[in-house]
Design an enzyme around this catalytic site. Sequence first.
Site, mmCIF file in Angstrom:
data_model
loop_
_atom_site.group_PDB
_atom_site.id
_atom_site.type_symbol
_atom_site.label_atom_id
_atom_site.label_comp_id
_atom_site.label_asym_id
_atom_site.label_seq_id
_atom_site.Cartn_x
_atom_site.Cartn_y
_atom_site.Cartn_z
ATOM 1 N N LYS A 54 -48.330 112.109 -20.454
ATOM 2 C CA LYS A 54 -46.984 112.032 -21.020
ATOM 3 C C LYS A 54 -47.035 111.425 -22.407
ATOM 4 O O LYS A 54 -47.729 110.435 -22.574
ATOM 5 C CB LYS A 54 -46.155 111.146 -20.089
ATOM 6 N N LYS B 64 -50.011 107.467 -20.520
ATOM 7 C CA LYS B 64 -48.672 107.431 -21.102
ATOM 8 C C LYS B 64 -48.758 106.764 -22.467
ATOM 9 O O LYS B 64 -49.149 105.603 -22.583
ATOM 10 C CB LYS B 64 -47.737 106.647 -20.185
HETATM 11 C C1 PBG Z 1 -39.903 104.491 -17.778
HETATM 12 C C2 PBG Z 1 -39.988 105.884 -18.260
HETATM 13 C C3 PBG Z 1 -39.765 106.394 -19.551
HETATM 14 C C4 PBG Z 1 -39.843 107.786 -19.445
HETATM 15 C C5 PBG Z 1 -40.155 108.074 -18.119
HETATM 16 N N1 PBG Z 1 -40.269 106.882 -17.416
HETATM 17 C C6 PBG Z 1 -39.353 105.741 -20.816
HETATM 18 C C7 PBG Z 1 -40.200 104.846 -21.569
HETATM 19 O O1 PBG Z 1 -41.363 104.587 -21.254
HETATM 20 O O2 PBG Z 1 -39.653 104.318 -22.526
HETATM 21 C C8 PBG Z 1 -39.622 108.768 -20.560
HETATM 22 C C9 PBG Z 1 -39.133 110.100 -20.147
HETATM 23 C C10 PBG Z 1 -38.584 110.932 -21.236
HETATM 24 O O3 PBG Z 1 -38.591 110.594 -22.437
HETATM 25 O O4 PBG Z 1 -38.105 112.010 -20.888
HETATM 26 N N2 PBG Z 1 -40.914 103.651 -18.102
#
Ligand code: PBG
Length: 327
Positions: free
Chosen positions: A247, A194
Amino acid sequence: MFPAHRPRRLRSSPAIRRLTRETVLAPVHLIQPLFIVPGEGVKNPVASMPGVYQLSIDQALEPARQALALGLGGVILFGVPSVKDAAGSDAVDPEGIVQRAIRAIKRETPELYLLADLCLCEYTSHGHCGLLKGHEVDNDPTLEILGRAAVSYAQAGVDMVAPSGMMDGMVGAIRRALDGAGHESLPILSYAVKYASAFYGPFRDAAESAPQFGDRRSYQMDPANRREALREVDLDLAEGADAVMVKPGLAYLDMVREVRDRVEVPVAAYNVSGEYAMVKAAAERGWIDERRIVLESLTAFRRAGADWILTYHAAQAAQWLREEAPG
Ligand code: PBG
């Protein structure tokens, strides 16, 4: 003889194109995110994500039924509690927003595969993904809370938990907590890769989870890094992850392919909020054909090797796929 090779022979009719298609996109590959808020009869549009709503539990039952009817792979829940505190207490409360949503949706549609995102950022007053020590996110005490939250989601009846906070050791800690509470059969989908991304902007409106100070770069990854991503995947698998996620999605399909080629477990990719918002904005202006762009993009995720795609377009795309299904 020129040309000696004529690849166009295999593109000359819809029937032969269908026969030579290498990548299949079906509703079962798609997972629909839902944002759950307290209250009743609540359906708040998210301004930066047209077509996406913050839903109270009663309002979430309809999209859950629809997901089941459309044959989606599943639904993933994000809880947005009304009261947030420094410790993210709602995340571990058996009467917390996500726990209640899990129970209600499982009662209504037991056959629908139900995932829950597992992170503290939606639950903390400061909006960071873990407990703070000064202005730093304190890794190890956060693990204990994530373990407790996972157990309470399991007790509520969730089918899979998806930790997304990028804490070191989170998968192992959650696995131990689940096993210790008799939930050894509950799988973990780790957001292993991520990146710290500007593509999450609209999500933070939907989840009301923008950090109150600083950013997430001390725990989410630098978009410039590739080897580090592979290390994260290896560590999460060693800690017991059953599936791993990459992601964001579209700008990171190279990483989806790399991870797909490296591991044997299912690989998920998240077509995130900023990607959705860009498509919606351009489509509203009539600058692109939303349907074609979405189906093409989701096919590209599959071609890159994603087994599962988390996307805000899931239900809509499944409807389009149905209309296109031959005979
Ligand atoms: C929580 C989380 C996030 C997303 C999914 N789980 C946000 C972040 O890390 O700020 C992002 C999902 C999206 O942008 O569609 N940690």
